[in-house]
Design an enzyme around this catalytic site. Sequence first.
Site: not given
Ligand code: IVH
Length: 719
Positions: A139, A141, A143, A249, A337, A442, A445, A460, A466
Amino acid sequence: MYAHHYWGLTVNGSSETIAIDDLTVEQADQELARLAAILGKANRDYHTADAPTLDDATFDALKRRSASIEVRFPALKRKDSLTDTVGAAPSDGFQKISHAQRMLSLGNAFTDEDVFEFDARIRKFLGFSDNDGLDYTAEPKIDGLSLSLRYENGELVQAATRGDGEVGENVTLNAKTIADIPHRIANAPTIFEVRGEVYMSTQDFAALNNRQLAAGAKPFANPRNAAAGSLRQLDSAITKSRPLRFFAYAWGEISTAFAQTQSGAMAQLKNFGFPINDLTKICKNPVDLVAHYQSIEERRSTLGYDIDGVVYKVDDLELQKRLGFRSTTPRWAIAHKFPAELAWTRLNDIEIQVGRTGALSPVARLAPVTVGGVVVSNATLHNEDYIAGRGGDGELIREGRDIRVGDWVQVYRAGDVIPKIKDVDISKRDANAAPFSFPAFCPECGSAAVREDGDAVRRCTGGLICPAQATERLKHFVGRAAFDIDGLGAKQVEQFYADGWITTPADIFTLKDRYSTGLQQLKNREGWGEKSADKLFSAIEDKRQISLRRLLFALGIRHVGDASAGLIAGHYSSWAALELALTSASIGEGAEWDELLSIDGVGAVMATSLILAFQNDAERASIDRLVAHLNVQDAVKIENVDSPVSGKVVVFTGTMDRMSRAEAKARAEALGAKVSGSISAKTDLLIAGPGAGSKATKAIGLGIKTIDEDEWLALIDGL
Ligand code: IVH
């Protein structure tokens, strides 16, 4: 009588409070003047007349309103503004909430190969062959920022931000203004924590920024910042006026299971009325995962909201449970990512910063450039080898091209981390540009800065003399995962250090004795008043009681991060035991050394660093002076009282047939056992599979109970 009616703003004869987002510049200016007059009078009454005219809650609410208006109209900020007085940072206004279950982050994958390795790791842990079926969900991610919504008996009772994962901020009122978030849900478990992402669509973001610009306010850098800034408003009327959205999610505490699979849980969340992302797909293998990733990446620019990758999760919740967690991330999920965005800009200068461990870190000062929607003007240059075009093992990086002041460099941002430099264009280099000469002293200092064998970093040697090291250590000490003292942040630490009020951590705890009375009172200093001084003293007082984990992390010992501090604290339990062990340990030999190395996650480098810190005279004196002011709480062991192995030290050796070694270890730890890699007099139990060698022999010699895999499984059966 308290004067609550101050909330009203009289404009055109009406006295209702105007939402900050709707204020014109003139109205905002007028409102700031009015609030300044009220707050100023209240402050004077409080200090001089001993007869407060405003209750604390109203005072704080008005101060927050004033601060929020200043955020929207920075140019209107008044000289007499109270916003920057200590203890009054807008974010201080949220109540802290401990999450019933920690809010975790995700491990990252950057390449297809990383995704195949993720699948291979999971199969190995579960003891699955390549042919065993293993479904995943994939799914987008999102932002934005994560939010945990707690429902009790179907009623939304609390909403909290992630914070540091353990403690977040109470944003319930604000969350309730988001249309995507139901206030009531039917037929859900009695206790039901829904987790997901708050975000802003690209279209809404653009419209909000247009409104900001029209009102003479600063626009937001990107939708995520706009979403975060909007959710963390102290006036929920502002949040309400912002177009926030939510995708569910995940979940936290639940009183009863509500699904068997991740995909089933998503369908249930949808039934309960939560928006879920419709690009979620079940994938049968890593090839499918990568294919779905590519198809999402192709659609990325048309989705209407920002995403920064694709999240993969094991679909079967029973398997998720078996896989469990590492210290901060689940084993059963990963974020794949998208590649970072890149931009070319000019390197104006290279500056050297000195950190808390004395590391000299080169920082690139750049001509400002927009990368992924954010203006970047600094980037890390890691260390001197990196600048010279050499990697950690002496290999060439950037084909050996070095980086010089004045060069054109390519910058990238990956997630929230500090921007980095990927490449340099030497065809544009000035003929007179000289190679960067890294300082041998450094810059703070003047002490020698030396590079030890095997260390990529020059450090340092000034130690606490320092000023940079001393202040950085203090900042670390008061940081969020350390002592986390309200009202004592980086800015205040610098101020106190510069004036000689605080030079080492112990001084924080004598501040009140030294500066609460007499000539040099804290409350007389610029930026401090009686209220804020009192608040700071009581915040410091509160932290005299501190957990062993926080204390150990706060000491800032090299290589000892928050997670390791937790493991070490859990092992020794008390300050007395930890101190005794580290004082009597010798590097590389003896029972204390063996015991240190037996702690999961502690290696020779960290162990050496711990021993050196406790056995160096100056360091030790500073630690002892500090601890004399504290009441260190023993580490709370995560022990399962019903487990026959809780608190026991167990060792696995030989092969295991019915469970992978990694899973056996994770199970034992979940049941409260300490899993060690070596046999010592402290070992309680050895689980030996076929092929067990010297460990089994040693265990017999020491009279340690030894069992086989079947006996082990019988022992923990049903737990
Ligand atoms: S699952 C235990 N699903 O990404 C895992 N996270 O880098 C719970 N995020 O802190 C997270 N989309 O804020 C999950 N489809 C998705 C997400 C997601 C965005 C964020 C979330 C998490 C962060 C981790």
